[in-house]
Write a protein that holds these residues in place. Structure first.
Motif, PDB file in Angstrom:
ATOM      1  N   GLN A  26       0.817  -1.212   0.000  1.00  0.00           N
ATOM      2  CA  GLN A  26       0.000   0.000   0.000  1.00  0.00           C
ATOM      3  C   GLN A  26       0.852   1.263   0.000  1.00  0.00           C
ATOM      4  OE1 GLN A  26      -3.155  -0.928  -0.650  1.00  0.00           O
ATOM      5  NE2 GLN A  26      -2.078  -2.886  -0.463  1.00  0.00           N
ATOM      6  N   VAL A  29       0.447   1.806  -3.562  1.00  0.00           N
ATOM      7  CA  VAL A  29      -0.943   1.968  -3.998  1.00  0.00           C
ATOM      8  C   VAL A  29      -1.500   3.328  -3.586  1.00  0.00           C
ATOM      9  CG1 VAL A  29      -3.301   1.091  -3.704  1.00  0.00           C
ATOM     10  CG2 VAL A  29      -1.402  -0.509  -3.997  1.00  0.00           C
ATOM     11  N   ALA A  33      -3.228   6.131  -6.015  1.00  0.00           N
ATOM     12  CA  ALA A  33      -4.635   6.482  -5.880  1.00  0.00           C
ATOM     13  C   ALA A  33      -4.809   7.990  -5.696  1.00  0.00           C
ATOM     14  CB  ALA A  33      -5.249   5.732  -4.700  1.00  0.00           C
ATOM     15  N   SER A  54     -13.365   4.148  -8.927  1.00  0.00           N
ATOM     16  CA  SER A  54     -12.438   3.374  -8.096  1.00  0.00           C
ATOM     17  C   SER A  54     -13.137   2.214  -7.408  1.00  0.00           C
ATOM     18  CB  SER A  54     -11.782   4.285  -7.048  1.00  0.00           C
ATOM     19  OG  SER A  54     -10.757   5.050  -7.632  1.00  0.00           O
ATOM     20  N   TYR A  58     -12.137  -0.383 -10.291  1.00  0.00           N
ATOM     21  CA  TYR A  58     -11.080  -0.893  -9.413  1.00  0.00           C
ATOM     22  C   TYR A  58      -9.930  -1.492 -10.217  1.00  0.00           C
ATOM     23  CZ  TYR A  58      -8.856  -3.569  -5.629  1.00  0.00           C
ATOM     24  OH  TYR A  58      -7.963  -4.105  -4.737  1.00  0.00           O
ATOM     25  N   GLY A  60      -6.270   0.258 -11.484  1.00  0.00           N
ATOM     26  CA  GLY A  60      -5.479   1.477 -11.538  1.00  0.00           C
ATOM     27  C   GLY A  60      -5.076   1.927 -12.922  1.00  0.00           C
ATOM     28  N   THR A 117      -6.260  -8.150  -8.440  1.00  0.00           N
ATOM     29  CA  THR A 117      -5.378  -7.100  -8.958  1.00  0.00           C
ATOM     30  C   THR A 117      -3.944  -7.612  -8.930  1.00  0.00           C
ATOM     31  OG1 THR A 117      -5.097  -6.161  -6.746  1.00  0.00           O
ATOM     32  CG2 THR A 117      -6.902  -5.284  -8.094  1.00  0.00           C
ATOM     33  N   ASN A 146      -6.248  -4.077  -0.125  1.00  0.00           N
ATOM     34  CA  ASN A 146      -5.852  -3.298  -1.293  1.00  0.00           C
ATOM     35  C   ASN A 146      -6.987  -2.401  -1.789  1.00  0.00           C
ATOM     36  OD1 ASN A 146      -3.440  -3.196  -3.238  1.00  0.00           O
ATOM     37  ND2 ASN A 146      -5.170  -3.369  -4.635  1.00  0.00           N
ATOM     38  N   CYS A 147      -8.198  -2.960  -1.830  1.00  0.00           N
ATOM     39  CA  CYS A 147      -9.347  -2.213  -2.348  1.00  0.00           C
ATOM     40  C   CYS A 147      -9.687  -1.025  -1.451  1.00  0.00           C
ATOM     41  CB  CYS A 147     -10.552  -3.136  -2.483  1.00  0.00           C
ATOM     42  SG  CYS A 147     -12.025  -2.332  -3.142  1.00  0.00           S
ATOM     43  N   TRP A 150      -7.194   1.740  -1.967  1.00  0.00           N
ATOM     44  CA  TRP A 150      -7.369   2.407  -3.262  1.00  0.00           C
ATOM     45  C   TRP A 150      -8.538   3.392  -3.225  1.00  0.00           C
ATOM     46  CZ3 TRP A 150      -4.805   3.388  -7.496  1.00  0.00           C
ATOM     47  CH2 TRP A 150      -5.491   3.795  -8.644  1.00  0.00           C
ATOM     48  N   THR A 154      -8.171   7.449  -3.129  1.00  0.00           N
ATOM     49  CA  THR A 154      -8.769   8.167  -4.253  1.00  0.00           C
ATOM     50  C   THR A 154      -9.537   9.371  -3.730  1.00  0.00           C
ATOM     51  OG1 THR A 154      -8.977   6.220  -5.681  1.00  0.00           O
ATOM     52  CG2 THR A 154     -10.471   8.044  -6.117  1.00  0.00           C
TER      53      THR A 154
END
Length: 242
Positions: A26, A29, A33, A54, A58, A60, A117, A146-147, A150, A154
């Motif tokens: 992250q 990431v 984002a 996003s 989802y 990038g 991802t 991860n989601c 992100w 964002t």
């Protein structure tokens, strides 16, 4: 007096392992984002639409490409087709995980597909190498980590983009490059994998000027072909040197 003991199920343990394994990624990431969030408004995308992208898309690299095409007033069919080409690598990820997830019910596999991802695939591969028993729970933990990062960053990028001008030019994307380099290098365990990575990297550099990110797909094909060829001859060479 009865002594109470805490019992953690294998699924809960695997979920935690997947979440923790994905945390270091992250660092790359989050800046990526943030950059996406800051670029949304200049590309003509409202804040709510950027955040929805996003959550729903989802992806990038595909989201950045979509912003570029939107700014260039491209038509929706062109945007959809181009982002589809960029994300075709996920089909290879799915094929790789088909065996380990074969015993998982279809509805659960369909839900886990949303979280597939680059970062989660790398984490799951690491989990498989560590012989994690509940790889589906491991993947869920990785994907949620991860989601959520992100989507949250964002939103941070959208807010900062309105308050800090030219934030996208601060070079934050370097963190993502460094993270992906670390992911790839840690997975190069055999000669075939190393050859595949070299072939894909060289092809990506030579084909970087092709439109619609077609160079990426050529790199994937070259890497797979080189890796398969190297793996085919690897046992022969071992036998000869024995």
């Amino acid at each position: 007096m009865m002594k109470l003991t805490n019992h953690t199920s294998p699924a809960a343990m695997a979920f935690k392992q997947g979440f923790v394994a994905t945390l270091p990624m992250q660092l790359g990431v989050a800046p990526f984002a943030i950059i996406f969030g800051t670029l949304a408004a200049p590309s003509g995308l409202p804040p709510w639409a950027a955040l929805a992208m996003s959550v729903l898309v989802y992806a990038g690299s595909a989201q950045f490409l979509a912003l570029t095409l939107l700014a260039a007033s491209a038509t929706w069919p062109v945007i959809v087709l181009t982002t589809l080409v960029v994300n075709l690598r996920h089909a290879l990820y799915s094929a790789t995980l088909q065996g380990p997830l074969a015993n998982v019910p279809f509805w659960r596999r369909a839900a886990l597909a949303y979280f597939l991802t680059d970062e989660t695939f790398a984490a799951v591969q690491s989990g498989l190498n560590q012989k994690v028993t509940r790889i589906d729970a491991f993947m869920l933990g990785s994907g949620l980590c991860n989601c959520s990062c992100w989507v949250v960053f964002t939103a941070v990028g959208i807010l900062l983009g309105q308050a800090v001008p030219q934030l996208q030019h601060w070079g934050l994307e370097f963190a993502m490059v460094a993270t992906f380099t670390g992911i790839v290098v840690s997975m190069l365990l055999t000669r075939a994998q190393l050859i595949a990575a070299i072939a894909a990297g060289l092809t990506a550099l030579l084909a970087a000027a092709l439109p619609y990110k077609l160079g990426l797909m050529l790199a994937v094909v070259a890497g797979v072909a080189a890796g398969m060829a190297a793996a085919r001859f690897e046992p022969i060479s071992k036998t000869q040197t024995a």
